[in-house]
Every structure is written in structure tokens, then in C-alpha cells.
Design a protein around this motif. Structure first.
Motif, PDB file in Angstrom:
ATOM      1  N   LEU A 187     -19.126  10.630   9.290  1.00 55.38           N
ATOM      2  CA  LEU A 187     -18.198  10.949  10.379  1.00 55.38           C
ATOM      3  C   LEU A 187     -18.841  11.807  11.458  1.00 55.38           C
ATOM      4  O   LEU A 187     -18.464  11.745  12.622  1.00 55.38           O
ATOM      5  N   GLY A 188     -19.806  12.620  11.093  1.00 52.31           N
ATOM      6  CA  GLY A 188     -20.487  13.438  12.089  1.00 52.31           C
ATOM      7  C   GLY A 188     -19.625  14.576  12.587  1.00 52.31           C
ATOM      8  O   GLY A 188     -18.420  14.653  12.312  1.00 52.31           O
ATOM      9  N   PRO A 189     -20.211  15.486  13.346  1.00 44.94           N
ATOM     10  CA  PRO A 189     -19.460  16.638  13.863  1.00 44.94           C
ATOM     11  C   PRO A 189     -18.306  16.192  14.744  1.00 44.94           C
ATOM     12  O   PRO A 189     -18.425  15.247  15.517  1.00 44.94           O
ATOM     13  N   THR A 190     -17.199  16.871  14.598  1.00 46.67           N
ATOM     14  CA  THR A 190     -16.021  16.602  15.434  1.00 46.67           C
ATOM     15  C   THR A 190     -15.579  17.927  16.025  1.00 46.67           C
ATOM     16  O   THR A 190     -14.847  18.692  15.389  1.00 46.67           O
ATOM     17  N   PRO A 191     -16.015  18.239  17.246  1.00 48.78           N
ATOM     18  CA  PRO A 191     -15.668  19.527  17.857  1.00 48.78           C
ATOM     19  C   PRO A 191     -14.168  19.676  17.991  1.00 48.78           C
ATOM     20  O   PRO A 191     -13.449  18.687  18.198  1.00 48.78           O
ATOM     21  N   PRO A 192     -13.655  20.890  17.868  1.00 50.56           N
ATOM     22  CA  PRO A 192     -12.215  21.101  18.016  1.00 50.56           C
ATOM     23  C   PRO A 192     -11.750  20.750  19.413  1.00 50.56           C
ATOM     24  O   PRO A 192     -12.506  20.888  20.376  1.00 50.56           O
ATOM     25  N   PHE A 193     -10.516  20.281  19.513  1.00 52.24           N
ATOM     26  CA  PHE A 193      -9.930  19.947  20.813  1.00 52.24           C
ATOM     27  C   PHE A 193      -9.696  21.220  21.613  1.00 52.24           C
ATOM     28  O   PHE A 193      -9.140  22.195  21.110  1.00 52.24           O
ATOM     29  N   LYS A 194     -10.112  21.202  22.861  1.00 51.76           N
ATOM     30  CA  LYS A 194      -9.943  22.362  23.732  1.00 51.76           C
ATOM     31  C   LYS A 194      -8.694  22.181  24.570  1.00 51.76           C
ATOM     32  O   LYS A 194      -8.658  21.371  25.497  1.00 51.76           O
ATOM     33  N   SER A 195      -7.669  22.898  24.201  1.00 50.42           N
ATOM     34  CA  SER A 195      -6.400  22.783  24.913  1.00 50.42           C
ATOM     35  C   SER A 195      -6.484  23.460  26.271  1.00 50.42           C
ATOM     36  O   SER A 195      -7.147  24.473  26.446  1.00 50.42           O
ATOM     37  N   ALA A 196      -5.757  22.863  27.227  1.00 49.27           N
ATOM     38  CA  ALA A 196      -5.702  23.472  28.554  1.00 49.27           C
ATOM     39  C   ALA A 196      -4.840  24.713  28.565  1.00 49.27           C
ATOM     40  O   ALA A 196      -4.914  25.540  29.464  1.00 49.27           O
ATOM     41  N   ASP A 197      -4.002  24.860  27.548  1.00 44.85           N
ATOM     42  CA  ASP A 197      -3.119  26.014  27.460  1.00 44.85           C
ATOM     43  C   ASP A 197      -3.754  27.065  26.571  1.00 44.85           C
ATOM     44  O   ASP A 197      -3.936  26.841  25.367  1.00 44.85           O
ATOM     45  N   PRO A 198      -4.140  28.211  27.093  1.00 43.74           N
ATOM     46  CA  PRO A 198      -4.830  29.217  26.284  1.00 43.74           C
ATOM     47  C   PRO A 198      -3.936  29.911  25.280  1.00 43.74           C
ATOM     48  O   PRO A 198      -4.398  30.572  24.382  1.00 43.74           O
ATOM     49  N   ARG A 199      -2.649  29.756  25.421  1.00 42.00           N
ATOM     50  CA  ARG A 199      -1.740  30.443  24.507  1.00 42.00           C
ATOM     51  C   ARG A 199      -1.764  29.777  23.138  1.00 42.00           C
ATOM     52  O   ARG A 199      -1.804  28.560  23.022  1.00 42.00           O
ATOM     53  N   SER A 200      -1.721  30.599  22.122  1.00 46.26           N
ATOM     54  CA  SER A 200      -1.702  30.083  20.756  1.00 46.26           C
ATOM     55  C   SER A 200      -0.257  29.927  20.296  1.00 46.26           C
ATOM     56  O   SER A 200       0.505  30.893  20.280  1.00 46.26           O
ATOM     57  N   GLU A 201       0.114  28.722  19.952  1.00 43.28           N
ATOM     58  CA  GLU A 201       1.485  28.432  19.571  1.00 43.28           C
ATOM     59  C   GLU A 201       1.525  28.055  18.102  1.00 43.28           C
ATOM     60  O   GLU A 201       0.682  27.287  17.623  1.00 43.28           O
ATOM     61  N   SER A 202       2.480  28.571  17.361  1.00 47.82           N
ATOM     62  CA  SER A 202       2.579  28.285  15.934  1.00 47.82           C
ATOM     63  C   SER A 202       2.878  26.811  15.725  1.00 47.82           C
ATOM     64  O   SER A 202       3.479  26.153  16.574  1.00 47.82           O
ATOM     65  N   PHE A 203       2.437  26.298  14.563  1.00 51.23           N
ATOM     66  CA  PHE A 203       2.676  24.876  14.301  1.00 51.23           C
ATOM     67  C   PHE A 203       4.163  24.591  14.155  1.00 51.23           C
ATOM     68  O   PHE A 203       4.631  23.509  14.481  1.00 51.23           O
ATOM     69  N   LEU A 204       4.953  25.587  13.692  1.00 50.44           N
ATOM     70  CA  LEU A 204       6.392  25.374  13.571  1.00 50.44           C
ATOM     71  C   LEU A 204       7.034  25.230  14.952  1.00 50.44           C
ATOM     72  O   LEU A 204       7.842  24.329  15.190  1.00 50.44           O
ATOM     73  N   ARG A 205       6.634  26.091  15.872  1.00 49.32           N
ATOM     74  CA  ARG A 205       7.171  26.016  17.229  1.00 49.32           C
ATOM     75  C   ARG A 205       6.747  24.698  17.898  1.00 49.32           C
ATOM     76  O   ARG A 205       7.535  24.044  18.580  1.00 49.32           O
ATOM     77  N   ARG A 213      -2.076  21.081  11.498  1.00 48.06           N
ATOM     78  CA  ARG A 213      -2.365  22.075  12.527  1.00 48.06           C
ATOM     79  C   ARG A 213      -3.837  22.470  12.491  1.00 48.06           C
ATOM     80  O   ARG A 213      -4.496  22.597  13.533  1.00 48.06           O
ATOM     81  N   ALA A 214      -4.366  22.643  11.276  1.00 45.59           N
ATOM     82  CA  ALA A 214      -5.776  22.987  11.129  1.00 45.59           C
ATOM     83  C   ALA A 214      -6.669  21.872  11.665  1.00 45.59           C
ATOM     84  O   ALA A 214      -7.700  22.125  12.288  1.00 45.59           O
ATOM     85  N   ALA A 215      -6.268  20.617  11.439  1.00 46.23           N
ATOM     86  CA  ALA A 215      -7.052  19.481  11.929  1.00 46.23           C
ATOM     87  C   ALA A 215      -7.011  19.401  13.448  1.00 46.23           C
ATOM     88  O   ALA A 215      -8.012  19.080  14.094  1.00 46.23           O
ATOM     89  N   ASP A 216      -5.839  19.676  14.036  1.00 53.56           N
ATOM     90  CA  ASP A 216      -5.697  19.626  15.492  1.00 53.56           C
ATOM     91  C   ASP A 216      -6.497  20.737  16.176  1.00 53.56           C
ATOM     92  O   ASP A 216      -7.127  20.514  17.211  1.00 53.56           O
ATOM     93  N   ARG A 217      -6.453  21.937  15.614  1.00 59.57           N
ATOM     94  CA  ARG A 217      -7.069  23.089  16.256  1.00 59.57           C
ATOM     95  C   ARG A 217      -8.516  23.322  15.847  1.00 59.57           C
ATOM     96  O   ARG A 217      -9.269  23.978  16.570  1.00 59.57           O
ATOM     97  N   GLY A 218      -8.896  22.824  14.677  1.00 59.08           N
ATOM     98  CA  GLY A 218     -10.255  23.037  14.206  1.00 59.08           C
ATOM     99  C   GLY A 218     -11.023  21.731  14.109  1.00 59.08           C
ATOM    100  O   GLY A 218     -10.912  20.863  14.972  1.00 59.08           O
ATOM    101  N   SER A 219     -11.809  21.585  13.046  1.00 52.45           N
ATOM    102  CA  SER A 219     -12.600  20.375  12.833  1.00 52.45           C
ATOM    103  C   SER A 219     -11.867  19.462  11.859  1.00 52.45           C
ATOM    104  O   SER A 219     -11.759  19.777  10.668  1.00 52.45           O
ATOM    105  N   PRO A 220     -11.359  18.307  12.320  1.00 49.84           N
ATOM    106  CA  PRO A 220     -10.665  17.404  11.395  1.00 49.84           C
ATOM    107  C   PRO A 220     -11.584  16.857  10.311  1.00 49.84           C
ATOM    108  O   PRO A 220     -11.129  16.559   9.211  1.00 49.84           O
ATOM    109  N   ARG A 221     -12.886  16.731  10.615  1.00 50.03           N
ATOM    110  CA  ARG A 221     -13.816  16.273   9.581  1.00 50.03           C
ATOM    111  C   ARG A 221     -13.874  17.262   8.437  1.00 50.03           C
ATOM    112  O   ARG A 221     -13.806  16.866   7.250  1.00 50.03           O
TER     113      ARG A 221
END
Length: 445
Positions: free
Chosen positions: A217-235, A99-107
Motif C-alpha cells: 500500500l505504501g505511505p499514505t500521508p494524512p489528509f490536510k484539512s482546510a479547516d485548522p480547527r479540530s472537531e470531535s468525531f462525534l460532532r 476518525r483515526a484513518a481520516d486524520r492520520g495514516s489509513p495504512r
């Protein structure tokens, strides 16, 4: 799901349409894709990460006897260090790290994970008790739990869809090569300098690779989701598992682990016990063949997966499903043939199927999950393949073997190992069902 299907242009009316899978989100970030020397550098880094991860994971197996003797450990304690406890920690911690890799910097996640598991590997070389060594192995499991998801997230953001399967295959190639290096180099260093030196050396090497990965690897900006709602990784995980396409893929991963775990745990023991090979002969034959099949399987599997995706049919799991069905037949024959070298050759399709499945399984999971959820999809596949099978598969084989031996039934271990072809059949069928479900799901998107 963000992946969509668009008909290709130039298709004559009345002909069967071809479909191309693409992602608008990916298209927007195409400037971040790696090409030329940058592509090569990224995969040198990711390959080294995958290999050192596998080396650190395999070292306790080859160092077990010397560690047991010096620390006065029991076989049960050795089993706890490498078995259920590691599998549970490794499997479930992968979800929050993914979840941290998906929402933040995977590098950043990847580099911190490498530094974490490398430090704990080196710390294990200073252990003076079972509890201290167990603590270090938990730390290794914690760090390694995020390595593969973060690596796949980097691949998803920096590599175009047309080469993504090959990229996953190259990343996965570190597993068989890491296994070979871990056993060969770990055993040699242990015999020459001691098991502590082997662990400290592996930890130091991992730290150097972490620095290399951070720079390359260089900078890897976080993915910008089209959905602004924050959803838990469990959900998010439960939502993905509610998809029939992903659920059948997950079932296939679970079934495959019940084939792979006993295979690696008992195949050389079977060759020694049934066909009279020495440990060196069985280890050399099995190790070399497994290494070669691992390289061929991951590279060929990745390339063929890319072709399956580009074909536009959405059928991205058929070949590994068929290969598992073939392997079930040859492995069953290997368990009862009276000639040793024939038995070894008949085990090769299973060796190939386990490696071949890696790029197909992870690549298909990424397609179903959609953009920005690749690491989470990888984590769920890891839970399916890394929890139940490794924890209970070898146990089931051992129980059947002990029962057959007590009942004076010949080839008791061979009977127990029949769980491998049974699990392979279930894996193949699950993959073929998932193949159809994914095709339908992608065409409806």
C-alpha cells in the motif's frame, strides 16, 4: 463540504448542462493516485484484506457445533458470541477508528487492525472456556471495526474519482468470496484437523496479509484539512447526519439491514423446512448463487456507480433503489411458491441487490461527506447496516414464525420472512429519496 460542481465546457447555450463532480483537495494530491501495476497491487492487497476479514467473521458459524461440543456451550452462549454483542462492538468502535484513518495514516490503521483481529482469531483457537472465547471475539470485532473505513480511506486518497466506484466494488468482492471460503475451508479444516486449527490457521494467514498490505500500500500521508480547527468525531458524525441527503442514505442502510440479516439467517432453513431440501442441497444451491451474485453485484455495481458519477447528474442511488423494489416482489413470491427450484430462483434478485448496493451506498456516502471524511462516512453506514438489523431482524422473524406455528398456521417461517420484502420496499424508497436529495445537494455545492 469540499465536493463542488462545475459545468463542463462546450455545452451549447440553451442545452441542459452536464456537471462534473470533482474536488480541489483531490486535485492537489493527484500525484498520489495509483496507476498501472500499482493500482493492481493495491487492489490485490485490499481484496485479500476484505476476504480474510470476512473469513474470520464467518468461521464461528461453521465451527459452532464442534466448539459447542468441546467447550460445553449453550445455544444462548453461541448466540452471544456471534450476535448482539459482536454487532454492538463492531458498529460503535468503527467511529473512532474511522476518525483515526481520516486524520492520520489509513495504512497504519488498517495494518494494526488486521494484526489485532488476526491475533485475536488465533487466540480463540486456544480458548478453554466461554469467557476466553468471548474475549477473543470481542478482540476480533474491535479490529474488524476499523478495516472497512480504513480501506475506503485508502481508496479515496489513492484512486481517482472516475474509478472509485469500481475500486469499492473490488474491495467489497472479498465479502462474498470470503463467505464462501470461510464456510467451505473452515468446515473442511474443522472436520479434518479440528476447530482450533481452523482459527489458528486463519489468524496466521491474516498476519501474513497484514505484512503484505504494509509493503504494497505504501505511505499514505494524512489528509490536510482546510479547516485548522479540530472537531470531535462525534460532532463531525452528527453534522453529517444532519444532512438530509446522508440521513436518507442512513435510513436506507438501516432498512436494508432488516432485509439482509433475516435473509441470510433463515433462507436455507426455509428451503429445508418448506421444500424438503437437505442441508447440503440447500447450502450448495444458496451458497453458489450467493457467491456468484456477490461477485456480479459488487463489480457491476461499482462500474455503474462510476458511470453515474461521471454523467454529472448527481443521481447516484437510483439503480439500487429500483433493484430493491424488484427484489421485494420476487422474494414475496418465493416464500409462497410450491416449487422448490422456482423459490430458489426467485430469491436471486435479493442476493444481487444486497451485493449491488455496496459500492453505490458507500460511494454515495463519500460524495456527501466530502474529502477527508470518507472513513467516517463508511463508519456511519456500517453502524446503520450493522447494528439494529442484525440484532433484531432475525429475532422478529423467529417470533412471528413461533407465533404462527403455535397457532397452527401453515408456512409460519414464510410468514415471518415477509419482513424481508417489507424491509426491501422501505430500502428502495429510502434510496430513491436519497437519490433526489443527493442530486440537489451536489448541485447546490
Amino acid at each position: 463540504m469540499t465536493e463542488i460542481i462545475a459545468p463542463s465546457t462546450g455545452t451549447p447555450q440553451g442545452k441542459k448542462n452536464k456537471y462534473k463532480i470533482y474536488s480541489p483537495a483531490h486535485k492537489e494530491s493527484s500525484s498520489e493516485e495509483a496507476h498501472g501495476w500499482r493500482f493492481i497491487a493495491i487492489f490485490v492487497a485490499l481484496f485479500l484484506v476484505s476476504m480474510i476479514c470476512q473469513i474470520d467473521r464467518m468461521l464461528p458459524f461453521i465451527l459452532a457445533e464442534s466448539t459447542k461440543e468441546e467447550l460445553s456451550l449453550s445455544d444462548t452462549q453461541i448466540g452471544l458470541l456471534t450476535g448482539v454483542a459482536f454487532a454492538v462492538c463492531y458498529s460503535f468502535l468503527s467511529l473512532p477508528l474511522a476518525r483515526a484513518a481520516d486524520r492520520g495514516s489509513p495504512r497504519l490503521v488498517l495494518v494494526l487492525c488486521i494484526l489485532g483481529w488476526s491475533a485475536m482469531t488465533a487466540l480463540g483457537g486456544l480458548a478453554a472456556s466461554f469467557l476466553f472465547l468471548a474475549f477473543s471475539r470481542f478482540g476480533v470485532a474491535f479490529g474488524e471495526a476499523g478495516g472497512t473505513p480504513a480501506g475506503h480511506a485508502i481508496i479515496a486518497r489513492k484512486i481517482g474519482p472516475e474509478r472509485r466506484g469500481l475500486a469499492i466494488g473490488l474491495f467489497a468482492m472479498g465479502i462474498p468470496l470470503g463467505t464462501m471460503v470461510g464456510f467451505a475451508a473452515g468446515g473442511t479444516i474443522s472436520d479434518t484437523f479440528g476447530w482450533r486449527t481452523a482459527l489458528i490457521g486463519a489468524g496466521t494467514m491474516g498476519a501474513l496479509i497484514a505484512v503484505f498490505a504494509l509493503v504494497v500500500l505504501g505511505p499514505t500521508p494524512p489528509f490536510k484539512s482546510a479547516d485548522p480547527r479540530s472537531e470531535s468525531f462525534l460532532r463531525s458524525s452528527l453534522q453529517l447526519l444532519s444532512s438530509q441527503a446522508f440521513r436518507w442514505l442512513f435510513i436506507g442502510a438501516v432498512a436494508g439491514s432488516f432485509a439482509a440479516a433475516p435473509f441470510y439467517a433463515f433462507a436455507t432453513t426455509f428451503l429445508i423446512r418448506t421444500h424438503g431440501y437437505t442441508a447440503s442441497e440447500a447450502g450448495l444451491a444458496f451458497g453458489l448463487l450467493q457467491g456468484m451474485m456477490g461477485i456480479v453485484g459488487t463489480l457491476a455495481g461499482g462500474r455503474l456507480f462510476d458511470r453515474a458519477v461521471s454523467s454529472g447528474t448527481g443521481r447516484v442511488l437510483g439503480p439500487p433503489g429500483v433493484l430493491f423494489l424488484i427484489a421485494s416482489v420476487t422474494t414475496a413470491a418465493a416464500l409462497f411458491t410450491p416449487v422448490g427450484w422456482i423459490s430458489i430462483l426467485l430469491l436471486v434478485p435479493s442476493m444481487l441487490s444486497f451485493a449491488f448496493m455496496l459500492p453505490w451506498g458507500f460511494g454515495a456516502a463519500h460524495l456527501v461527506a466530502g474529502k477527508g471524511k470518507e472513513a467516517m462516512a463508511t463508519s456511519l453506514v456500517m453502524i446503520g447496516s450493522g447494528l439494529l438489523g442484525p440484532a433484531f431482524g432475525p429475532l422478529i422473524v423467529g417470533m412471528i414464525s413461533d407465533w404462527a406455528t403455535a397457532a397452527q398456521i401453515p408456512n409460519g417461517l414464510g410468514l415471518g420472512l415477509l419482513t424481508i420484502p417489507v424491509a426491501s420496499v422501505l430500502t428502495g424508497l429510502a434510496m430513491l429519496i436519497a437519490n433526489r436529495r443527493i442530486s440537489v445537494s451536489l448541485r447546490r455545492s
